[in-house]
Design a protein around this motif. Structure first.
Motif, mmCIF file in Angstrom:
data_model
loop_
_atom_site.group_PDB
_atom_site.id
_atom_site.type_symbol
_atom_site.label_atom_id
_atom_site.label_comp_id
_atom_site.label_asym_id
_atom_site.label_seq_id
_atom_site.Cartn_x
_atom_site.Cartn_y
_atom_site.Cartn_z
ATOM 1 N N UNK A 162 13.471 69.471 15.404
ATOM 2 C CA UNK A 162 14.796 69.882 14.948
ATOM 3 C C UNK A 162 15.860 69.460 15.950
ATOM 4 N N UNK A 163 15.726 68.256 16.454
ATOM 5 C CA UNK A 163 16.716 67.712 17.372
ATOM 6 C C UNK A 163 16.612 66.194 17.373
ATOM 7 N N UNK A 164 17.670 65.571 17.880
ATOM 8 C CA UNK A 164 17.758 64.118 17.972
ATOM 9 C C UNK A 164 17.638 63.728 19.438
ATOM 10 N N UNK A 165 16.920 62.655 19.705
ATOM 11 C CA UNK A 165 16.656 62.232 21.079
ATOM 12 C C UNK A 165 17.937 61.808 21.788
ATOM 13 N N UNK A 166 17.928 61.816 23.117
ATOM 14 C CA UNK A 166 19.086 61.337 23.881
ATOM 15 C C UNK A 166 19.353 59.859 23.615
ATOM 16 N N UNK A 167 20.569 59.437 23.915
ATOM 17 C CA UNK A 167 20.897 58.020 23.893
ATOM 18 C C UNK A 167 21.106 57.548 25.327
ATOM 19 N N UNK A 168 20.788 56.296 25.584
ATOM 20 C CA UNK A 168 20.972 55.704 26.904
ATOM 21 C C UNK A 168 21.664 54.362 26.738
ATOM 22 N N UNK A 169 22.335 53.920 27.767
ATOM 23 C CA UNK A 169 22.977 52.615 27.717
ATOM 24 C C UNK A 169 23.045 51.996 29.107
ATOM 25 N N UNK A 170 23.200 50.685 29.112
ATOM 26 C CA UNK A 170 23.396 49.911 30.337
ATOM 27 C C UNK A 170 24.577 48.998 30.113
ATOM 28 N N UNK A 171 25.520 49.029 31.048
ATOM 29 C CA UNK A 171 26.744 48.247 30.893
ATOM 30 C C UNK A 171 26.931 47.323 32.088
ATOM 31 N N UNK A 172 27.253 46.066 31.777
ATOM 32 C CA UNK A 172 27.541 45.052 32.793
ATOM 33 C C UNK A 172 29.028 44.711 32.699
ATOM 34 N N UNK A 173 29.718 44.764 33.857
ATOM 35 C CA UNK A 173 31.162 44.526 33.845
ATOM 36 C C UNK A 173 31.562 43.539 34.930
ATOM 37 N N UNK A 174 32.569 42.737 34.606
ATOM 38 C CA UNK A 174 33.223 41.846 35.557
ATOM 39 C C UNK A 174 34.715 42.084 35.413
ATOM 40 N N UNK A 175 35.356 42.457 36.520
ATOM 41 C CA UNK A 175 36.757 42.817 36.436
ATOM 42 C C UNK A 175 37.622 42.153 37.470
ATOM 43 N N UNK A 176 38.910 42.051 37.142
ATOM 44 C CA UNK A 176 39.916 41.540 38.064
ATOM 45 C C UNK A 176 41.137 42.446 37.973
ATOM 46 N N UNK A 177 41.680 42.820 39.132
ATOM 47 C CA UNK A 177 42.913 43.578 39.189
ATOM 48 C C UNK A 177 43.824 42.937 40.212
ATOM 49 N N UNK A 178 45.065 42.656 39.804
ATOM 50 C CA UNK A 178 45.939 41.973 40.736
ATOM 51 C C UNK A 178 47.416 42.207 40.484
ATOM 52 N N UNK A 179 48.193 41.997 41.544
ATOM 53 C CA UNK A 179 49.652 41.968 41.479
ATOM 54 C C UNK A 179 50.096 40.524 41.632
ATOM 55 N N UNK A 180 51.047 40.083 40.812
ATOM 56 C CA UNK A 180 51.496 38.707 40.814
ATOM 57 C C UNK A 180 53.023 38.668 40.767
ATOM 58 N N UNK A 181 53.577 37.458 40.959
ATOM 59 C CA UNK A 181 55.029 37.235 40.884
ATOM 60 C C UNK A 181 55.778 38.191 41.800
ATOM 61 N N UNK A 182 55.362 38.203 43.076
ATOM 62 C CA UNK A 182 55.997 39.080 44.069
ATOM 63 C C UNK A 182 55.953 40.544 43.626
ATOM 64 N N UNK A 183 54.791 40.939 43.107
ATOM 65 C CA UNK A 183 54.533 42.319 42.673
ATOM 66 C C UNK A 183 55.403 42.731 41.488
ATOM 67 N N UNK A 184 55.906 41.749 40.746
ATOM 68 C CA UNK A 184 56.661 42.073 39.538
ATOM 69 C C UNK A 184 55.775 42.036 38.291
ATOM 70 N N UNK A 185 54.536 41.602 38.451
ATOM 71 C CA UNK A 185 53.581 41.634 37.354
ATOM 72 C C UNK A 185 52.265 42.208 37.846
ATOM 73 N N UNK A 186 51.695 43.091 37.042
ATOM 74 C CA UNK A 186 50.380 43.650 37.321
ATOM 75 C C UNK A 186 49.462 43.307 36.149
ATOM 76 N N UNK A 187 48.279 42.774 36.472
ATOM 77 C CA UNK A 187 47.374 42.318 35.430
ATOM 78 C C UNK A 187 45.961 42.776 35.742
ATOM 79 N N UNK A 188 45.335 43.478 34.782
ATOM 80 C CA UNK A 188 43.945 43.928 34.885
ATOM 81 C C UNK A 188 43.157 43.308 33.739
ATOM 82 N N UNK A 189 41.990 42.731 34.053
ATOM 83 C CA UNK A 189 41.132 42.126 33.035
ATOM 84 C C UNK A 189 39.699 42.612 33.251
ATOM 85 N N UNK A 190 39.036 43.019 32.169
ATOM 86 C CA UNK A 190 37.646 43.465 32.233
ATOM 87 C C UNK A 190 36.832 42.753 31.159
#
Length: 815
Positions: free
Chosen positions: A562-590
């Motif tokens: 009378x129950x449902x089993x747990x779920x599991x997951x594995x996640x792989x990520x590659x990210x970039x976070x940066x300030x550009x144009x003399x800190x007038x632009x902020x860009x995050x990519x994942x």
């Protein structure tokens, strides 16, 4: 609709601005109007995504964060208003519980009951909320709101396979008195209030009081023949928070808060059409009375040598009474609701960590959480041949009684980050979790009662020779005396699970302004309870019969659990976070790829008694690949651009099941799995996950215009776009003409691609302590589905909807 027309808003604006021109008390430095837009900077937001205070740009995690000012600009009154602000975030609304259901990257749960937990963990000041209803709290007087995406298997491990929402309330300040008041009005008779007073009572002690209210009329009009009451879709929320901060020395600080939240709105109801004028046939007006008291505390002690010991504790107690109409059409009397639904939860967390400037930064902790639920939920179903087709009993009443459903969770966690060089860092973390769930004495009871139009239901407990074991209830339908109620399912179960999850990550500072990171993380979501077994005998019901059912309810080997089993997951990520144009632009990519095993899914099921229920199961496997982009850009001297993009490929890899709505006829929408012994088995492999559009984007632009008198106008416009969204794993799409003798309908569980516009303008005087805003959300009154209906046994599909066009004004004054 009780709305405010443009003339009234214009008159209000003129009157308020004239009255407030003389309000010019001294302002705090951070409240002074901006003299020149050229001095504007991208706001630095601090987050606790690593359980340490770091800037958003330097945090190697896929996290979105917003200050209270940003939340105000986007008119975020409650959690559901974050829709469109966070990549891969989708929020739908449950009707009967008036509860937001949160999905991140296609991972979430439409089950809002006490049998399981959401896949997106929700915290306020570090205190975990297991109930989805806790996420309906008003978001007011906050330091920040953080939304972490992807599994958080180490530092925020409690069921966080989809992500985490962290709300940080504004803490009392020792540096002086402060206060503000905000008033708002809008169409649908909307009225909002926000207020705060900060009071230092001594050099080392300050208190803060914050209040919020949000009321509005509903927009669902009753069709002819309906019972008239408050319109569905109404809002009636109020909250008060009292907090204290005591800092007797540099070594010790103690934060303590109490918050009361009350929700008495009518709840949402599915309708055939959205927009400003939806309608529905109503026999039972919506009613909701949800009251929750929350106590939260944090005690920090800083030892010599840079070690900090922290205790984070919380206690929550809530109660709910509600009714919700499920009738849908004349001659189909049906409703459900909480007669008495209670919840209690306690959390204790101990944490040790060393100094932030250490070459090896480590954090270790112990987390304990326990909840108890006492639920009486009643429902009435129309006749569905339960009486053998005689038609003598036009309705079937059910009462779902779970006097003791609960959870106890213990976990240990540790995480460390080591600086290999000035530019390279590596992080390793692990968490071990033990979960115990239980249902003691839970029963689903059915009753052949006369038709009633009011709640609550009190089941007939005519005598039955059960030795007092069932309190006069018959043990099943076949053993009932005339007019007697019977036990349909016995829900006793006591499953246990344990799991070790972890994190590995490497970071590289490409420059002083740009960081790259790569990580692998695993997540774990505890199993969930289901309705239990039946009694199939005809003789007297004995303790041994009950013991046999309980044994089967805990038997995974024979698939009777009378129950449902747990779920599991594995996640792989590659990210970039940066300030550009003399800190007038902020860009995050994942970029990310997440692999799920035993993914828990919930869909509609039509029971043998005709009830439209939610049933949980485990899909075999699922894969989610995607990219997320967030950006802020200061355009010219006076403009600011904000945007986000989400690209998802979220599909089931292995999911064989039956169609929970159309049964064997479900093959019209999905191919057979090819098993001759199970001809109704369907193969959902390749179908899209629910609430996971392939592409979504939000673009926002605001601009400062400075007037000759030194005042400013700040108009803002926001565009939210989404590709098509599915609401059911079956991905049914269109229903063909003549299917089951029913007409053709398009998009029966799908929202087509849409674009939504919001706009506002804020006036700030050259000197003064106030500002005035006018806004229009959903400018074109776009009809946007947020979920499929939960009671669509009729031949016409119906849906939950996002808000129609809303407009109004807000005035904020600081003292």
């Amino acid at each position: 609709m009780n709305s405010i027309n443009a003339k009234k808003l214009g008159f209000l604006a003129a009157s308020v601005m004239a009255a407030l021109q003389g309000l010019t008390p001294a302002m705090a430095a951070d409240e002074q109007p901006k003299a020149k837009a050229a001095s504007q900077e991208i706001e630095t937001i601090e987050v606790t995504a690593t359980r340490r205070v770091t800037s958003l740009r330097s945090t190697p995690v896929a996290v979105s964060a917003f200050s209270q000012d940003a939340l105000d600009d986007n008119h975020v009154q409650q959690l559901s208003d974050l829709q469109g602000m966070v990549p891969s975030l989708h929020i739908s609304q449950n009707g009967s519980q008036n509860t937001p259901m949160v999905y991140i990257r296609g991972i979430g749960s439409s089950d809002q009951t006490e049998s399981g937990d959401p896949a997106v963990a929700f915290h306020v000041d570090g205190v975990y909320s297991a109930r989805s209803q806790g996420a309906s709290t008003l978001m007011f007087d906050l330091e920040s709101a953080e939304i972490l995406r992807g599994p958080q298997g180490t530092l925020f491990g409690r069921n966080a396979t989809g992500g985490v929402v962290n709300l940080h309330t504004a803490k009392p300040r020792l540096d002086g008195f402060d206060a503000y008041l905000e008033l708002g009005i809008g169409n649908y008779n909307k009225r909002t209030t926000r207020g705060m007073v900060n009071m230092p009572l001594a050099d080392d002690w300050a208190v803060r009081v914050a209040v919020a209210t949000d009321t509005a009329d509903g927009n669902v009009n009753p069709t002819p023949g309906s019972v008239i009451g408050d319109k569905y879709g109404s809002t009636d929320m109020k909250a008060v928070r009292l907090s204290s901060l005591y800092v007797p020395s540099d070594k010790l600080s103690w934060f303590l808060s109490y918050e009361n939240f009350i929700d008495q709105g009518s709840g949402q109801i599915p309708t055939r059409q959205g927009g400003s004028h939806p309608s529905a046939y109503i026999q039972v007006p919506g009613y909701n009375d949800y009251n929750v008291d929350s106590y939260r505390t944090r005690l920090d002690y800083h030892f010599d040598g840079g070690i900090t010991a922290s205790y984070i504790g919380g206690y929550t107690k809530s109660s709910r009474v509600s009714t919700w109409d499920r009738s849908w059409r004349p001659g189909n009397f049906e409703w459900g609701g909480c007669v008495d639904c209670g919840h209690k939860a306690v959390q204790h967390e101990l944490q040790l960590q060393n100094a932030d400037d250490s070459r090896l930064q480590w954090t270790v902790g112990y987390f304990y959480f326990k909840e108890n639920n006492d639920v009486i939920f009643d429902i009435v179903h129309p006749d569905n041949d339960w009486d053998g087709g005689t038609g003598n009993n036009p309705n079937l009443y059910g009462t779902y009684r779970q006097p003791d459903r609960g959870l106890e969770s213990n976990s240990l966690y540790a995480q460390g980050t080591y600086s290999l060089t000035d530019d390279w860092r590596v992080t390793l973390g692990a968490r071990y979790t033990e979960d115990k769930r239980w249902d003691r004495g839970g029963r689903n009871i059915m009753c052949p009662q006369e038709v009633r139009t009011t709640a609550p239901l009190e089941p007939n407990t005519a005598p039955y020779d059960d030795g007092g074991l069932l309190g006069g209830l018959a043990p099943n339908k076949n053993t009932t005396a005339p007019g007697q109620c019977w036990v349909d399912t016995y829900n006793d179960a006591s499953p246990k699970w344990d799991k070790t999850t972890g994190l590995g990550r490497i970071e590289w500072d490409f420059s002083s302004d740009v960081m790259f990171y790569a990580s692998v993380a695993t997540g774990f979501k505890s199993g969930t309870l289901q309705d239990g077994g039946h009694y199939n005998g005809t003789g007297p019901f004995t303790q041994s019969d009950l013991d046999a059912i309980i044994k089967a309810n805990n038997d995974e080997h024979n698939q009777t659990a009378a129950y449902v089993a747990p779920e599991t997951n594995t996640s792989y990520e590659l990210g970039m976070k940066g300030d550009f144009l003399d800190s007038r632009m902020q860009l995050f990519v994942t970029l990310f790829s997440t692999r799920y095993k035993d993914l828990q899914v919930t869909s509609n099921v039509t029971s043998p008694t005709g009830a439209d229920l939610l049933r949980k199961t485990n899909a075999g496997k699922a894969t989610i690949n995607g990219m997320e982009v967030e950006s802020k850009w200061l355009v010219g001297e006076n403009g600011k651009f904000t945007g986000s993009i989400s690209v998802l490929d979220a599909t089931y890899d292995d999911f064989k099941t039956t169609d929970s709505k159309y049964g064997a006829d479900g093959t019209a929408f999905n191919p057979s799995a090819g098993n001759p012994n199970l001809p109704n088995l369907l193969d959902f492999s390749g179908n899209h996950l629910v609430n996971a559009p392939d592409f979504a984007a939000t673009l926002e632009y605001q601009h400062y215009f400075y007037l000759k008198n030194g005042a400013s106008l700040r108009p803002r416009v926001r565009l939210t776009y989404s590709s098509e969204i599915w609401f059911d794993p079956a991905n049914r799409g269109d229903r063909p003409e003549g299917f089951k003798n029913e007409p053709y309908f398009a998009d029966i569980d799908r929202q087509d691609a849409y674009a939504k516009w919001d706009t506002s303008v804020i006036y700030e005087p050259a000197s003064g302590n106030w500002n005035l805003e006018f806004y229009i959300d959903n400018l074109t009154d776009k009809k946007i589905k947020s979920d499929q209906g939960r009671n669509f046994n009729d031949d016409v599909p119906n849906f939950m909807w996002q808000n129609p066009r809303q407009f109004g004004a807000k005035l904020k004054v600081r003292f």
